[in-house]
Enzyme design. Structure first.
Site, short mmCIF file in Angstrom:
data_model
loop_
_atom_site.label_atom_id
_atom_site.label_comp_id
_atom_site.label_asym_id
_atom_site.label_seq_id
_atom_site.Cartn_x
_atom_site.Cartn_y
_atom_site.Cartn_z
N THR A 88 -31.25 32.18 52.85
CA THR A 88 -32.20 31.22 52.27
C THR A 88 -31.42 30.08 51.68
OG1 THR A 88 -32.56 32.76 50.41
CG2 THR A 88 -34.25 32.54 52.18
N GLY A 175 -13.65 40.92 51.04
CA GLY A 175 -14.31 41.19 52.48
C GLY A 175 -15.33 42.24 52.26
N LEU A 178 -18.73 41.20 48.18
CA LEU A 178 -19.14 41.05 46.78
C LEU A 178 -18.70 39.88 46.09
CD1 LEU A 178 -17.97 44.83 45.60
CD2 LEU A 178 -20.52 43.94 45.79
N GLU A 213 -14.88 25.66 49.02
CA GLU A 213 -14.83 26.60 50.01
C GLU A 213 -15.04 26.10 51.26
OE1 GLU A 213 -16.04 30.17 48.94
OE2 GLU A 213 -16.27 31.06 50.94
N ASP A 225 -23.40 32.43 45.76
CA ASP A 225 -22.37 33.19 45.10
C ASP A 225 -21.44 32.19 43.98
OD1 ASP A 225 -22.99 34.42 47.42
OD2 ASP A 225 -21.16 33.95 48.64
N TYR A 274 -22.87 32.88 61.68
CA TYR A 274 -23.64 32.57 60.38
C TYR A 274 -23.41 30.88 60.77
CZ TYR A 274 -23.79 31.10 55.41
OH TYR A 274 -24.17 31.01 54.22
C1 GLA Z 1 -22.87 34.32 52.53
C2 GLA Z 1 -22.83 32.97 52.03
C3 GLA Z 1 -23.95 32.79 50.99
C4 GLA Z 1 -25.39 33.09 51.76
C5 GLA Z 1 -25.12 34.52 52.36
C6 GLA Z 1 -26.38 34.72 53.10
O1 GLA Z 1 -22.76 35.21 51.50
O2 GLA Z 1 -21.54 32.83 51.24
O3 GLA Z 1 -24.04 31.44 50.46
O4 GLA Z 1 -25.71 32.30 52.64
O5 GLA Z 1 -24.05 34.54 53.13
O6 GLA Z 1 -27.86 34.96 51.99
#
Ligand code: GLA
Length: 470
Positions: A88, A175, A178, A213, A225, A274
């Protein structure tokens, strides 16, 4: 299996009562936070960092006697577990992560350039303070790209870093879902700002790290994150509205163990998948705006649940599923936040014997709803977003048969990776051990783990403060 050491490296973080005060501004300052919730620098890490800084200076400084060692400064940025709200954050939606008690620590001293070593990663990062180029004779190790990205981003935002000697020690296994790389970026950015006596708003800082990043490590991540590593608060999860760039602290009731279990399944195709999902969401947005039946929208999260059926009509089936996940996941994030709030206040009431039963039935009903929402989120990730994996499915399904289980879902990007489990306080570690034993013994889950698989592991997460100087 890493579970035991996971538990022992975790510093104790104590629960603090909720505060209504929102997060106002970001400037790393010493001793921020009230007694009891300020994160500590573990002695073992401090000793390592002191020694590593000395070794670094001995290697890179031609005249190390001139380096004043008295002013070493320490910084910390935590990892996170996402309670609910996946895929999201790049769709303008809601997420509910919690900063955890595993963090990246960084010790530094002023210098002319940036020199940085890491306990885990090989090589030495040697860069001009603005990140524009490597210091002569030094080639940049892979992990140095995250550092470089942060230095460049801060410079471009009018916050030019000064040089420093730095040593890094991370408690966050890489990896494992976390968020170790966001914590690295945030630790470097926090230190760089503090050393240059500059500040950025929490959102600008999160944007700078996210952009680092994306541009320098080539990962098209959302902002969750980085935002939680900066704005986390002990005793709370953070409800983040990624479109409005607003965040609300949600007090965590002391009822749960929040357990992150890494399935060990490495997501070899995850990056491609992704990016493909991001692309699908962008296409759906474009098509909906062209179609116009629900009016102009800026993100998929502008679609309300009410308009969902109408909105998905002009879309190909696959895109309709992606949109359905995003819209329903946003609803679930909001509901889970409300339930946590309600549980928190119920839990604080100390009932007289007469009302105890009423209170218990309200708690039970909240827990039942919480379970349903977490499990629905999982199902939606698997069936609508096609981001599941048999091993994480197995973990979520089996968790429901374990004592103490409250709810579970896959968390993070998916296609393997981690699950988050809500368990009754005190039951999380046993529950995780039992599940890990099951996936390790079960020939089906063992055989589909793939060639890159690592041993599954778990961490019982304590909430923690966001990044700060220690
Ligand atoms: C990864 C990305 C986050 C988010 C999640 C899925 O962890 O770094 O920004 O998009 O996937 O919710």
């Amino acid at each position: 299996m890493q579970s035991r050491s996971d538990e022992t490296i975790a510093p104790a973080s104590s629960f603090s009562p909720p505060s209504q005060a929102g997060y106002t501004g970001y400037r790393a300052s010493r001793g921020r936070g009230s007694v009891g919730d300020s994160p500590q620098l573990p002695v073992e890490i401090r000793n390592y960092l002191d020694g590593a800084l000395s070794r670094l200076i001995a290697v890179v400084s031609p005249d190390r006697t001139r380096v004043d060692r008295s002013g070493v400064r320490f910084f910390r940025a935590p990892g996170r577990v996402n309670l609910i709200g996946d895929h999201t954050d790049y769709n303008g939606g809601l997420v509910l992560p919690m900063a955890i008690d595993l963090a990246v620590f960084l010790a530094c001293l002023p210098s002319r350039n940036v020199f940085l070593i890491s306990r885990r990663e090989p090589g030495l990062v040697a860069l001009a303070p603005d990140g524009s180029q490597a210091v002569s004779n030094y080639s940049l190790p892979e992990w140095g790209r995250y550092v470089q990205g942060v230095l460049v981003e801060l410079t471009e935002r009018g916050r030019p870093p000064k040089g420093f000697y730095g040593a890094i020690a991370s408690q966050i296994p890489p990896g494992r879902g976390l968020s170790s790389s966001a914590a690295l970026e945030v630790a470097v950015a926090t230190a760089a700002l503090a050393l240059a006596e500059l500040s950025l708003s929490p959102w600008e800082l999160a944007e700078a790290c996210r952009s680092a990043e994306q541009r320098y490590a080539g990962v098209a991540c959302g902002i969750m994150d980085q935002a939680i590593s900066i704005m986390g608060k002990a005793g709370h999860a953070l409800l983040i509205d990624t479109a409005r760039k607003s965040a609300e602290q949600i007090p965590m009731p002391e009822l749960f163990d929040i357990v992150a279990i890494d399935s060990g399944v490495r997501r070899s195709l995850a990056e491609a998948a992704y990016n493909a999902r991001r692309q699908e969401c962008a296409s759906a947005l474009q098509m909906l705006n062209k179609d116009g039946r629900i009016g102009k929208i800026d993100t998929l999260s502008d679609i309300t649940e009410e308009h969902l059926n109408e909105a998905t009509k002009p879309l190909p089936a696959i895109l309709a599923k992606r949109v359905r996940h995003v819209v329903t996941e946003n609803v679930r994030v909001r509901k889970v936040s409300e339930i946590l709030r309600e549980l928190y206040s119920l839990y604080r009431e100390s009932p007289d014997p007469k009302s105890a039963r009423v209170l218990q039935s309200r708690v039970d009903s909240c827990l039942a709803k919480l379970r349903e929402l977490l499990e629905d989120s999982h199902t939606s990730l698997v069936t609508q977003y096609d981001a599941g994996h048999p091993t994480t499915n197995f973990l979520v399904e089996q968790a429901a048969h374990e004592p103490g289980y409250i709810g579970a879902r896959q968390t993070g990007a998916g296609w393997g990776g981690s699950v988050v489990i809500f368990a009754k306080k005190g039951t999380g570690a046993d529950l995780a051990r039992s599940l890990i034993q099951q996936i390790t013994r079960n020939p089906q889950t063992r055989n589909i783990a793939g060639p890159d698989a690592t041993a599954p592991s778990f961490h019982v997460c304590k909430s923690s403060q966001g990044a700060s100087e220690l």
